[in-house]
Design an enzyme around this catalytic site. Sequence first.
Site, PDB file in Angstrom:
ATOM      1  N   CYS A  93       0.721  -1.157   0.016  1.00 19.83           N
ATOM      2  CA  CYS A  93      -0.240   0.032   0.047  1.00 19.83           C
ATOM      3  C   CYS A  93       1.013   1.164  -0.032  1.00 19.83           C
ATOM      4  O   CYS A  93       2.127   1.113   0.120  1.00 19.83           O
ATOM      5  CB  CYS A  93      -0.910  -0.018   1.197  1.00 19.83           C
ATOM      6  SG  CYS A  93      -0.188   0.200   2.974  1.00 19.83           S
ATOM      7  N   HIS A 110       5.296  -6.372   7.654  1.00 20.59           N
ATOM      8  CA  HIS A 110       5.076  -7.870   8.082  1.00 20.59           C
ATOM      9  C   HIS A 110       5.104  -8.743   6.975  1.00 20.59           C
ATOM     10  O   HIS A 110       4.518  -9.660   6.623  1.00 20.59           O
ATOM     11  CB  HIS A 110       3.525  -7.772   8.575  1.00 20.59           C
ATOM     12  CG  HIS A 110       3.345  -7.091  10.212  1.00 20.59           C
ATOM     13  ND1 HIS A 110       2.362  -6.620  10.451  1.00 20.59           N
ATOM     14  CD2 HIS A 110       4.420  -6.844  11.112  1.00 20.59           C
ATOM     15  CE1 HIS A 110       2.247  -6.039  11.714  1.00 20.59           C
ATOM     16  NE2 HIS A 110       3.482  -6.249  12.000  1.00 20.59           N
ATOM     17  N   HIS A 145       2.961   2.112  10.627  1.00 25.45           N
ATOM     18  CA  HIS A 145       1.991   1.901  11.820  1.00 25.45           C
ATOM     19  C   HIS A 145       1.750   3.062  12.497  1.00 25.45           C
ATOM     20  O   HIS A 145       0.678   3.153  13.236  1.00 25.45           O
ATOM     21  CB  HIS A 145       2.116   0.558  12.634  1.00 25.45           C
ATOM     22  CG  HIS A 145       2.311  -0.584  11.699  1.00 25.45           C
ATOM     23  ND1 HIS A 145       3.666  -0.889  11.082  1.00 25.45           N
ATOM     24  CD2 HIS A 145       1.585  -1.422  11.387  1.00 25.45           C
ATOM     25  CE1 HIS A 145       3.408  -2.330  10.651  1.00 25.45           C
ATOM     26  NE2 HIS A 145       2.318  -2.482  10.679  1.00 25.45           N
ATOM     27  N   CYS A 159       2.351   6.362   8.082  1.00 25.11           N
ATOM     28  CA  CYS A 159       1.182   6.390   7.006  1.00 25.11           C
ATOM     29  C   CYS A 159       0.731   7.763   7.345  1.00 25.11           C
ATOM     30  O   CYS A 159       0.095   8.059   8.170  1.00 25.11           O
ATOM     31  CB  CYS A 159       0.488   5.471   6.877  1.00 25.11           C
ATOM     32  SG  CYS A 159      -0.666   5.502   5.684  1.00 25.11           S
ATOM     33  N   GLU A 196      -0.480  -0.082  15.035  1.00 20.98           N
ATOM     34  CA  GLU A 196      -1.178   1.069  14.811  1.00 20.98           C
ATOM     35  C   GLU A 196      -2.042   1.385  16.154  1.00 20.98           C
ATOM     36  O   GLU A 196      -2.160   2.584  16.452  1.00 20.98           O
ATOM     37  CB  GLU A 196      -1.882   0.885  13.803  1.00 20.98           C
ATOM     38  CG  GLU A 196      -2.889   2.130  13.385  1.00 20.98           C
ATOM     39  CD  GLU A 196      -3.699   1.725  12.164  1.00 20.98           C
ATOM     40  OE1 GLU A 196      -4.999   2.178  12.271  1.00 20.98           O
ATOM     41  OE2 GLU A 196      -3.448   1.019  11.148  1.00 20.98           O
ATOM     42  N   SER A 241       1.182  -6.044   2.282  1.00 17.14           N
ATOM     43  CA  SER A 241       2.679  -5.968   2.935  1.00 17.14           C
ATOM     44  C   SER A 241       3.486  -6.917   2.443  1.00 17.14           C
ATOM     45  O   SER A 241       4.582  -7.039   2.598  1.00 17.14           O
ATOM     46  CB  SER A 241       2.855  -6.341   4.427  1.00 17.14           C
ATOM     47  OG  SER A 241       1.983  -7.639   4.681  1.00 17.14           O
TER      48      SER A 241
END
Length: 286
Positions: free
Chosen positions: A12, A40, A74, A96, A130, A269
């Site tokens: 992403c 991850h 995160h 992010c 997160e 990921s």
Amino acid sequence: MVIEIDNGSGFCNGVTRAIKAAEEELQQSQPLYCLGDIVHNGRECDRLRELGLITVDKAHLSDVHDTKLLLRAHGEPPSTYQQAREQNIELIDATCPVVLHLQKRIKADYDADPTHRKQIVIYGKNGHAEVVGLVGQTDGHAIVIETLEDARKLDFSKDIQLYSQTTKSLAGFREIVSYIQTHMQDEAVFNYFDTICRQVANRMPQIRDFAEHHDVILFVSGKKSSNGKVLFSECLSVNPRSHMIDSVDEIDFKWFDGAQSVGICGATSTPKWLMEDCKKLIMRKI
């Protein structure tokens, strides 16, 4: 046999941004530490480790001084920033932007209610990096709910402000919203904020469609990826010949017996190069 890689799979924007930041910093100077796995996915972490990235966990952050530390996509709670200042650590903040915006919204909501009359509730996975960062914006006062059963334990006589971890299921969030709405007491106010990242949410219908159009699905993902587990379950729900693998070494070529098409997809990921490696191996072996 037709072998197709899903165009929508892969990192992403938030993960892409964090990895780019790490690569650029490693080219300029070393050492560079990262707080927790940058993504991850074990294979991608191995690649960056070879470039010089050093992963350190929270328990050992106190051992790191006078250096550079990358914060992954995160996000982190305020306490991490304070600790970095105390230990003369220069931060490379790759949080992010979607997560950072959510952190600011939750902090503003919390600060605007100094008597803490409202319940700030986060729909997310307890202990997820997160979510830890989001709860940190409220000095630990936010309530984390993972399931509908958790939602039943809320105090419906008090105001509720509901947020969501950015990578949670949109359907699950809507179910939680519906339940709370029907149980709020007359004087209490309920506000909810759909803070789910659409790049992640849109992957679910897309990946179901992709899985339906192939005989066999190879879903490539790190075992620790929450997003990977959710997306793989979507594949499996429409295609029982879906198989989750972490690396090319886990491919069982018996899976392809009688198949005319193989679809290769992955989590947000999962690096594209790893899916390409899977495709190349299948083409050589079959």
